[in-house]
Design an enzyme around this catalytic site. Structure first.
Site, mmCIF file in Angstrom:
data_model
loop_
_atom_site.group_PDB
_atom_site.id
_atom_site.type_symbol
_atom_site.label_atom_id
_atom_site.label_comp_id
_atom_site.label_asym_id
_atom_site.label_seq_id
_atom_site.Cartn_x
_atom_site.Cartn_y
_atom_site.Cartn_z
ATOM 1 N N ALA A 1 55.030 40.612 42.179
ATOM 2 C CA ALA A 1 55.177 42.026 42.525
ATOM 3 C C ALA A 1 55.896 42.188 43.863
ATOM 4 C CB ALA A 1 53.809 42.701 42.577
ATOM 5 N N ALA B 1 55.150 35.471 30.668
ATOM 6 C CA ALA B 1 55.795 36.062 29.488
ATOM 7 C C ALA B 1 56.221 37.482 29.819
ATOM 8 C CB ALA B 1 54.822 36.064 28.317
ATOM 9 N N LYS C 1 62.411 34.794 24.372
ATOM 10 C CA LYS C 1 61.224 35.269 23.660
ATOM 11 C C LYS C 1 61.630 36.415 22.736
ATOM 12 C CE LYS C 1 56.911 37.755 24.562
ATOM 13 N NZ LYS C 1 55.980 38.283 25.552
ATOM 14 N N GLN D 1 78.795 39.673 18.621
ATOM 15 C CA GLN D 1 79.565 40.905 18.861
ATOM 16 C C GLN D 1 80.077 41.601 17.606
ATOM 17 O OE1 GLN D 1 82.629 40.320 21.751
ATOM 18 N NE2 GLN D 1 81.157 40.077 23.373
ATOM 19 N N VAL E 1 46.968 38.741 56.755
ATOM 20 C CA VAL E 1 46.673 40.054 57.343
ATOM 21 C C VAL E 1 45.183 40.071 57.667
ATOM 22 C CG1 VAL E 1 46.615 42.548 56.918
ATOM 23 C CG2 VAL E 1 48.467 41.163 55.945
ATOM 24 N N LEU F 1 49.049 43.488 40.560
ATOM 25 C CA LEU F 1 47.603 43.391 40.361
ATOM 26 C C LEU F 1 46.845 44.303 41.319
ATOM 27 C CD1 LEU F 1 47.498 39.522 39.862
ATOM 28 C CD2 LEU F 1 47.352 41.277 38.091
HETATM 29 P P1 FAD Z 1 49.524 37.830 43.397
HETATM 30 O O1 FAD Z 1 50.317 36.857 42.635
HETATM 31 O O2 FAD Z 1 48.049 37.598 43.497
HETATM 32 O O3 FAD Z 1 50.132 37.901 44.840
HETATM 33 C C1 FAD Z 1 49.414 38.447 45.915
HETATM 34 C C2 FAD Z 1 50.148 38.164 47.206
HETATM 35 O O4 FAD Z 1 49.466 38.802 48.260
HETATM 36 C C3 FAD Z 1 50.234 36.704 47.562
HETATM 37 O O5 FAD Z 1 51.503 36.418 48.099
HETATM 38 C C4 FAD Z 1 49.187 36.551 48.653
HETATM 39 O O6 FAD Z 1 49.481 35.504 49.525
HETATM 40 C C5 FAD Z 1 49.299 37.894 49.322
HETATM 41 N N1 FAD Z 1 48.102 38.257 50.087
HETATM 42 C C6 FAD Z 1 46.885 38.616 49.618
HETATM 43 N N2 FAD Z 1 46.034 38.850 50.630
HETATM 44 C C7 FAD Z 1 46.734 38.646 51.765
HETATM 45 C C8 FAD Z 1 46.412 38.699 53.139
HETATM 46 N N3 FAD Z 1 45.192 39.005 53.596
HETATM 47 N N4 FAD Z 1 47.379 38.406 54.030
HETATM 48 C C9 FAD Z 1 48.627 38.072 53.632
HETATM 49 N N5 FAD Z 1 48.984 38.001 52.346
HETATM 50 C C10 FAD Z 1 48.043 38.273 51.421
HETATM 51 N N6 FAD Z 1 51.909 39.293 33.483
HETATM 52 C C11 FAD Z 1 52.926 39.309 32.614
HETATM 53 O O7 FAD Z 1 53.784 40.187 32.684
HETATM 54 N N7 FAD Z 1 52.997 38.360 31.639
HETATM 55 C C12 FAD Z 1 52.042 37.413 31.463
HETATM 56 O O8 FAD Z 1 52.172 36.564 30.603
HETATM 57 C C13 FAD Z 1 50.925 37.441 32.325
HETATM 58 N N8 FAD Z 1 49.910 36.558 32.189
HETATM 59 C C14 FAD Z 1 48.821 36.666 33.010
HETATM 60 C C15 FAD Z 1 47.697 35.862 32.776
HETATM 61 C C16 FAD Z 1 46.562 36.005 33.574
HETATM 62 C C17 FAD Z 1 45.350 35.197 33.284
HETATM 63 C C18 FAD Z 1 46.566 36.903 34.655
HETATM 64 C C19 FAD Z 1 45.375 37.032 35.558
HETATM 65 C C20 FAD Z 1 47.679 37.681 34.891
HETATM 66 C C21 FAD Z 1 48.790 37.597 34.062
HETATM 67 N N9 FAD Z 1 49.874 38.418 34.244
HETATM 68 C C22 FAD Z 1 50.921 38.407 33.360
HETATM 69 C C23 FAD Z 1 49.942 39.304 35.398
HETATM 70 C C24 FAD Z 1 50.853 38.671 36.449
HETATM 71 O O9 FAD Z 1 50.378 37.400 36.792
HETATM 72 C C25 FAD Z 1 50.907 39.544 37.661
HETATM 73 O O10 FAD Z 1 51.222 40.853 37.290
HETATM 74 C C26 FAD Z 1 51.974 39.060 38.597
HETATM 75 O O11 FAD Z 1 51.814 37.702 38.868
HETATM 76 C C27 FAD Z 1 51.951 39.831 39.860
HETATM 77 O O12 FAD Z 1 50.927 39.436 40.690
HETATM 78 P P2 FAD Z 1 50.889 40.070 42.129
HETATM 79 O O13 FAD Z 1 52.174 39.753 42.800
HETATM 80 O O14 FAD Z 1 50.503 41.473 41.994
HETATM 81 O O15 FAD Z 1 49.671 39.323 42.830
#
Ligand code: FAD
Length: 502
Positions: free
Chosen positions: A14, A50, A78, A147, A185, A335
């Site tokens: 994200a 995915a 895919k 095409q 943070v 997330l």
């Molecule tokens: P995260 O990857 O958790 O990143 C959070 C970031 O915040 C990290 O860089 C961390 O270091 C930082 N952070 C947190 N707290 C602090 C702090 N105090 N100080 C500094 N930095 C901090 N999505 C799909 O589209 N397809 C899939 O197939 C899929 N499979 C999944 C399977 C599972 C089991 C799960 C749980 C999720 C899945 N997802 C899937 C969702 C996908 O993984 C997430 O949407 C995506 O990885 C985005 O995550 P994020 O960047 O929001 O969070």
């Protein structure tokens, strides 16, 4: 107050997607500062692998070269998702990208198909969909490769290594002036009057001020929840799975990667298989009320072919969404905004659409209530529609072999979903609401794939089929699907030639 500095908290998928997209603003606004803060020690979830077709548009918008990106992230193509053992143990169907046939004289294809079925045509609806047929043959090719307007297009998305994709975007964003700050943070400062976030303080004491904050901090929702206490709408009663264990493995038998995701139902959840060029991503999503962690891991290990490439990664989540995605000067993505579970690969998609809306609504003059309201209303609708589609997979089952499936089969579902199922059962009608993500084909594929039969069809089908031209057109769809599918190369060969892993 104007926006001179945007701070993104989090460097997972994200965070870096947001940073890459927002970095393009700097072309016309050189003074705009964009800072991304992430902590290597905390790390990322790293399991989202995915995607669905709109993800291609995100990369295209960023002018990312597909071949280069796919080689970097070990990507595979895919064409849809294969669901195994969902309606009953032994069942299997594909939810394809792309449609069953196409609208003929304004009528959705599945009505005409049902009309011909009732008159003895026994071809399954799948033979009218190119992605399904190509997936069954393990083949792949892009529309650009042939095409021809008279042949069906190929709708596809990617399987990607999530960690390397974030790294790829980091390179993109840093090249365009995004500044990365490593560290944790420790504190968040709010304005006493407005309640807006004014800055974050790092563990080493450095203060990072900002005007707009994008919370990409993952499940913890560092700003949106921990600082602003926005609240969370819990959807566990509809989507009961709340645990996952991930375990990537090698594909040692030399078999080519499949051009689709596989989702296999087990006794208290389901297992994903996401094929990359050199390994499979695997995981088991389950419900802790019906299954222990060790049991979930045993089932996963018992159902993967290759050698594990890492220790099992256990994850906990609560399905649902923040009550607001945009609160004051904080916009939550990924997330931090919510999580509905990965069954239809919708999380990265929601990051993508969140960024699109943010960019569309953004003004560098400051944040307003109207922006906040529009973002929340539109995003809320998107979440609701996706939620209903996901619940359908659990509700539409005839499985009676476990307490989990008995619970899902008999649970209450939102009225909007009950209506959708009722209509399809009665008349085969499917309404797409509010530009929702999932198409009529998506709804039809899952309902029919999980034993909800079309109870009838639109009476217009008889009128349209009375035109002798229509039967010819109907048959031609199957022929052209077969024509393209038979000419496609094997998926593995296509990858080797087009975008071999770097
Ligand atoms: P995260 O990857 O958790 O990143 C959070 C970031 O915040 C990290 O860089 C961390 O270091 C930082 N952070 C947190 N707290 C602090 C702090 N105090 N100080 C500094 N930095 C901090 N999505 C799909 O589209 N397809 C899939 O197939 C899929 N499979 C999944 C399977 C599972 C089991 C799960 C749980 C999720 C899945 N997802 C899937 C969702 C996908 O993984 C997430 O949407 C995506 O990885 C985005 O995550 P994020 O960047 O929001 O969070």
């Amino acid at each position: 107050m104007g926006i001179e500095r945007i701070v993104i908290v989090g460097g997972g998928t994200a965070g870096w997607m947001a940073a890459a997209a927002l970095s393009r603003l700097r072309t016309g606004h050189r003074d705009l500062e964009i800072v991304l803060v992430e902590s290597e020690q905390i790390g990322t979830v790293g399991v989202g692998e995915a995607t669905i077709p709109p993800f291609k548009d995100f990369n295209r918008l960023l002018e990312i070269d597909e071949r280069e990106m796919m080689a970097f992230v070990q990507g595979g193509f895919k064409l849809g998702i294969q669901f195994v053992d969902w309606g009953q143990v032994g069942d299997s169907y594909i939810h394809p990208f792309g449609n069953y046939g196409y609208e003929i004289d304004g009528l959705s294809f599945h009505h005409l198909w049902h009309h011909y079925q009732a008159r003895g045509d026994n071809r399954p609806i799948q033979v009218f969909n190119l992605e399904t047929m190509a997936a069954y043959f393990g083949r792949f090719m892009r529309t650009e490769d042939y095409q021809r307007d008279d042949l069906p297009p190929v709708n596809y998305a990617y399987h990607i290594d999530a960690t390397t994709y974030a790294r790829f975007l980091r390179g993109y964003a840093e090249k365009r002036g995004v500044v990365r700050r490593e560290g944790k943070v420790a504190d968040v400062t709010l304005d006493g009057e407005t309640g807006h976030v004014t800055g974050i303080t790092m563990e080493d004491g450095e203060r990072v001020p900002g005007d707009l904050f994008v919370d990409c901090s993952g499940f913890r929702g560092l700003l949106i929840e921990q600082a602003l206490e926005t609240g969370y709408e819990d959807w566990s009663h509809y989507l009961p799975c709340n645990r996952a264990v991930a375990l990537p493995c090698a594909r040692e038998d030399g078999s080519p990667p499949l051009p689709y995701t596989r989702a296999t139902a087990h006794s208290a959840g389901w297992q994903w298989q996401v094929p990359l060029q050199r390994r499979n991503g695997n995981g088991h999503v389950y419900c802790s009320a019906f299954m222990e962690d060790q049991q979930a891991l045993d089932i996963l290990v018992g159902n993967i072919a290759g050698k594990p490439q890492a220790d099992p990664n256990f994850l906990r989540f609560t399905t649902g969404r923040r009550k607001k995605f945009w609160n004051r000067n904080v916009v939550a993505l990924g997330l931090a905004a919510g999580f509905m579970e990965p069954l239809e690969s919708t999380s990265i998609h929601l990051i993508n659409t969140g960024i699109t809306k943010l960019v569309a609504l953004l003004s560098l003059d400051g944040v307003t209530q109207a922006q906040e309201d529009a973002f929340n209303r539109l995003t809320g609708k998107e979440y609701d529609r996706i939620r209903d589609f996901l619940i359908l997979h659990y509700k539409a089952t005839e499985r009676t072999d476990s307490d989990f499936w008995n619970h899902c089969r008999t649970m209450d579902v939102p009225g909007s979903l009950a209506e959708k199922i009722g209509l399809f059962r009665a008349t085969g009608q499917i309404f797409r609401e509010d530009d929702e993500l999932f198409t009529e084909t998506s709804w039809a594929a899952v309902m029919m794939g999980q034993r909800i039969a079309m109870g009838g069809h639109n009476p217009m089908a008889e009128s349209i089929a009375a035109d002798p031209r229509v039967r010819g057109e109907f048959d031609e769809i199957e022929r052209s699907v077969r024509f393209v599918a038979e000419r496609m190369p094997a998926h593995g060969d296509y990858l080797r030639q087009y975008c071999p892993a770097a």
